[in-house]
Design a protein around this motif. Sequence first.
Motif, short mmCIF file in Angstrom:
data_model
loop_
_atom_site.label_atom_id
_atom_site.label_comp_id
_atom_site.label_asym_id
_atom_site.label_seq_id
_atom_site.Cartn_x
_atom_site.Cartn_y
_atom_site.Cartn_z
N UNK A 24 0.88 -1.17 0.00
CA UNK A 24 0.00 0.00 0.00
C UNK A 24 0.91 1.22 0.00
N UNK A 25 1.01 1.88 -1.14
CA UNK A 25 1.89 3.03 -1.29
C UNK A 25 1.08 4.29 -1.05
N UNK A 26 1.44 5.07 -0.03
CA UNK A 26 0.64 6.22 0.35
C UNK A 26 1.28 7.55 -0.09
N UNK A 27 2.15 7.49 -1.08
CA UNK A 27 2.70 8.73 -1.64
C UNK A 27 1.74 9.33 -2.66
N UNK A 28 2.08 10.50 -3.14
CA UNK A 28 1.27 11.13 -4.17
C UNK A 28 1.27 10.27 -5.43
N UNK A 29 0.15 10.25 -6.19
CA UNK A 29 0.08 9.43 -7.40
C UNK A 29 1.20 9.69 -8.40
N UNK A 30 1.62 10.94 -8.55
CA UNK A 30 2.69 11.24 -9.50
C UNK A 30 4.01 10.61 -9.07
#
Length: 375
Positions: A24-30
Amino acid sequence: MAIRAMLPQEAAEKAIRKKPLFILDVRNPADFADWKIEGERFKHLNIPYYELIDGVEEILEQLPAEEEIVVVCAKEGSSVMVAELLAEQGRNAAYLKGGMKGWSELLMPLKIGDLKEGGELYQFVRIGKGCLSYMLVSGHEAALFDATRMTEVYTDFAAKMNVQIKHVLDTHLHADHISGGRAIAEAAGAKYWLPAKDAGEAAFKYEPLEDGDEILLGSSVIRIEALHTPGHTAGSTSFLIDDQYLLTGDILFIDSIGRPDLAGHAEDWAGDLRKTLYSIYKELSGELVVLPAHFMIMDELNADGTVAKKLGELFEENHGLNIRDEEEFRLLVTKSLPQQPNAYLEIRQTNMGMMQPNAEQQRDMEIGPNRCAVR
């Protein structure tokens, strides 16, 4: 449920061994689209952490019920928070220690092989950034090639092996990551070698590498021969090690070839690149094991995590080595190029000694994937 910290090493071993992992990657989509943790059996869900501050209930259906969920963010803090929220909902949650910063800085030393007359060669795999560096050991002496800025990994490994680093060499002036070569050479009292044609404005002393230079190492007298192979940079230099291994720097990779544009000379250097690949390398033995300075995709890793393949096989399989038409080749290496590395101009200046960024600035400069290859 309690949460645990997954070390980057564990994630890397899962990627190498092709084991499953849910991230689960919680960084910004870009940021996620630009660079993420790769693995053949890895599954990803990208939800920015700011959408989860009030709770994770709305995304539970998108997450595995029993499988461990590893939360990833840039530097760790946000992933701890989200992992705790998942644990409160009864999910098996972990967070990646150090976040993408920790993933980027992981170095894994792996043995490549033994030398004919004695000695060993090790490859340091920076799996999150695609960088590859090497340590050649003979007796109680070592030579280091294309070291990254995580200098303690190399010095600790040398101490563990009971060897003294005598020579530190860079195949070229790097533009995608900060070299640790000069710092290691200064600390170890070693010679620092850099191709003369890449270091004209260097703000420090170095040993100029020229075509045909030979360096002898250790009790078994291992021979390191410099081979001028321009194209990625004007001074790009390959190293022949005891006629067994060919360190190609950023000229030739397992699945691609180097790009000639990072110093703004794509048109001028395209011909040099072709000559290196199609003439200079073609005259070498196909039995040489190619050891590049980078890899682009996880498929380039062997089953043991190393990145290596015989030159003869690359001439059969690598598309960049099989373009007969010179104009088609020139268009490929000058027009079909990926985005340039993050802060590559600042990285070049740092590697020339013209900038002295602090540790945190260096981390930020290197953020992102390897982009040294033509796609």
